[in-house]
Design an enzyme around this catalytic site. Structure first.
Site, PDB file in Angstrom:
ATOM      1  N   MET A  30      14.138  30.708 -30.550  1.00  0.00           N
ATOM      2  CA  MET A  30      14.069  29.532 -31.429  1.00  0.00           C
ATOM      3  C   MET A  30      12.637  29.352 -31.933  1.00  0.00           C
ATOM      4  SD  MET A  30      16.835  26.821 -30.116  1.00  0.00           S
ATOM      5  CE  MET A  30      15.869  26.057 -28.849  1.00  0.00           C
ATOM      6  N   GLY A  31      11.847  30.426 -31.895  1.00  0.00           N
ATOM      7  CA  GLY A  31      10.478  30.352 -32.406  1.00  0.00           C
ATOM      8  C   GLY A  31       9.535  29.679 -31.423  1.00  0.00           C
ATOM      9  N   HIS A  34       5.746  32.303 -27.227  1.00  0.00           N
ATOM     10  CA  HIS A  34       4.650  32.441 -26.265  1.00  0.00           C
ATOM     11  C   HIS A  34       4.765  33.820 -25.619  1.00  0.00           C
ATOM     12  CE1 HIS A  34       7.779  31.624 -23.362  1.00  0.00           C
ATOM     13  NE2 HIS A  34       8.052  30.476 -23.971  1.00  0.00           N
ATOM     14  N   GLY A  36       5.969  34.828 -22.958  1.00  0.00           N
ATOM     15  CA  GLY A  36       7.287  35.138 -22.380  1.00  0.00           C
ATOM     16  C   GLY A  36       8.158  35.831 -23.425  1.00  0.00           C
ATOM     17  N   HIS A  37       8.223  35.239 -24.640  1.00  0.00           N
ATOM     18  CA  HIS A  37       9.021  35.868 -25.704  1.00  0.00           C
ATOM     19  C   HIS A  37       8.469  37.256 -26.039  1.00  0.00           C
ATOM     20  CE1 HIS A  37       9.530  31.476 -26.802  1.00  0.00           C
ATOM     21  NE2 HIS A  37      10.784  31.874 -26.769  1.00  0.00           N
ATOM     22  N   GLN A  61      22.755  23.180 -30.162  1.00  0.00           N
ATOM     23  CA  GLN A  61      22.502  23.177 -28.723  1.00  0.00           C
ATOM     24  C   GLN A  61      21.631  21.999 -28.265  1.00  0.00           C
ATOM     25  OE1 GLN A  61      20.503  27.156 -28.958  1.00  0.00           O
ATOM     26  NE2 GLN A  61      19.258  26.358 -27.291  1.00  0.00           N
ATOM     27  N   SER A 186       8.019  26.729 -24.663  1.00  0.00           N
ATOM     28  CA  SER A 186       7.581  26.094 -25.915  1.00  0.00           C
ATOM     29  C   SER A 186       7.366  24.599 -25.685  1.00  0.00           C
ATOM     30  CB  SER A 186       8.641  26.288 -26.996  1.00  0.00           C
ATOM     31  OG  SER A 186       9.012  27.648 -27.045  1.00  0.00           O
ATOM     32  N   ARG A 187       8.070  24.043 -24.704  1.00  0.00           N
ATOM     33  CA  ARG A 187       7.948  22.604 -24.434  1.00  0.00           C
ATOM     34  C   ARG A 187       6.595  22.231 -23.832  1.00  0.00           C
ATOM     35  NH1 ARG A 187      13.113  20.458 -25.092  1.00  0.00           N
ATOM     36  NH2 ARG A 187      14.563  22.170 -25.263  1.00  0.00           N
TER      37      ARG A 187
HETATM   38  O1  PAF Z   1      16.709  30.490 -25.171  1.00  0.00           O
HETATM   39  C1  PAF Z   1      16.628  30.150 -26.367  1.00  0.00           C
HETATM   40  O2  PAF Z   1      15.554  30.155 -26.973  1.00  0.00           O
HETATM   41  C2  PAF Z   1      17.896  29.725 -27.086  1.00  0.00           C
HETATM   42  O3  PAF Z   1      18.758  29.025 -26.247  1.00  0.00           O
HETATM   43  C3  PAF Z   1      18.624  30.902 -27.774  1.00  0.00           C
HETATM   44  C4  PAF Z   1      19.129  31.896 -26.761  1.00  0.00           C
HETATM   45  C5  PAF Z   1      17.676  31.577 -28.736  1.00  0.00           C
HETATM   46  C6  PAF Z   1      19.827  30.372 -28.550  1.00  0.00           C
HETATM   47  O4  PAF Z   1      19.446  29.481 -29.548  1.00  0.00           O
END
Ligand code: PAF
Length: 281
Positions: A30-31, A34, A36-37, A61, A186-187
């Site tokens: 979801m952009g 950091h 981790g991604h 979500q 991200s939070r």
């Molecule tokens: O983990 C996330 O960032 C979200 O829940 C995901 C898997 C991208 C779905 O929107």
């Protein structure tokens, strides 16, 4: 790296590559990326011929509309980071592109969705499943990568793939932590300095708890974790449970023959942080 906004364009590109037997790895995000991604993207790049990353803040979500409105968005910076990690395609669809009409599908994940995050965030995992199943149908990856910080999400996505008969391998990647142990999220960007400093107590307590399994019963240890964190005036534990890693059922004694994961959610002011550690003896 190509930045693609439309699913038809992405599908065209990927179909050609799949026909050439290229192995496709996928990292949905979801952009507000950091480290981790980035670790997920790098893992995909190292294990596949082609890596696709999606950046899409999925409205379905979020059970709290303010949370959706305030979700951090840094698309230009994200695209730069994704490119530097070696990705081939970044998919940045609009809400209309993903949801041309309302998605009314209801997924039945049984008890997996009734505990922890599922209990606290009504509809959250249904929304995650809606978007991830749509993204999987667009990208048709061989492998998809998920961070273990969202442990329950990882378990539920594995279940979803089974339920929908998708032949996609779901890979979990270790939590990446700040130097003081706070799980990257991200939070964390929303925390004030003082909240940020105090939040490191969450992981520190979980790590200490792992060393107490021969001294305390499961119940005593759970209480110990909650009390140790709640003593801090900035932190308020929403739940802490130790569950098995397949069914997410609460365990009641250390001798149970399963992999145990201690999962926690903590409110830090208005921000909710989650974390987990393995409790395998
Ligand atoms: O983990 C996330 O960032 C979200 O829940 C995901 C898997 C991208 C779905 O929107």
């Amino acid at each position: 790296m190509k930045v693609v906004d439309y699913k038809a364009e992405l599908q065209n590109e990927l179909q050609d590559l799949a026909q050439k037997n290229k192995k496709i790895g996928f990292v949905p995000t979801m952009g507000a990326l950091h480290k981790g991604h980035i670790s997920l993207i790098k893992k995909s790049v190292s294990e596949n011929d082609i890596t696709v990353v999606s950046v899409f803040v999925n409205p379905n979500q979020f059970n709290d509309k303010n949370d959706l409105k305030n979700y951090p968005r840094f698309i230009d910076k994200d695209v730069e980071l994704i490119k530097n990690a070696g990705c081939d395609f970044v998919f940045t669809p609009s809400v209309k592109e993903i949801y041309p009409k309302e998605d009314n599908r209801i997924f039945d994940f049984g008890d997996l969705n009734k505990v922890m995050e599922g209990k606290q965030r009504n509809g959250h995992f249904n929304g995650v499943a809606q978007v991830v199943s749509k993204l999987f149908n667009i990208v048709k990856p061989d492998v998809a990568y998920f961070g273990r910080k969202d442990f329950q999400q990882y378990v539920i996505i594995k279940k979803m793939v089974k339920m929908l008969n998708m032949s996609i391998e779901i890979v979990d990647c270790p939590i990446v932590r700040e130097t003081d142990g706070l799980a990257m999220s991200s939070r964390n960007l929303h925390l004030t300095d003082i909240q940020r400093n105090n939040s490191s107590l969450i992981s520190k307590t979980l790590f200490k708890a792992r060393n107490l399994t021969n001294k305390l019963s499961v119940k005593e240890l759970k209480d110990w974790v909650v009390d140790a964190i709640n003593e801090n005036p900035f932190l308020d534990v929403e739940y802490f449970d130790i569950v098995d890693d397949l069914e997410l059922k609460s365990i009641s004694n250390w001798q149970e023959n399963n992999n145990k994961v201690g999962c926690i959610a903590v409110k830090v002011g208005k921000i909710r942080l989650i974390d987990n550690v393995n409790f395998n003896l």
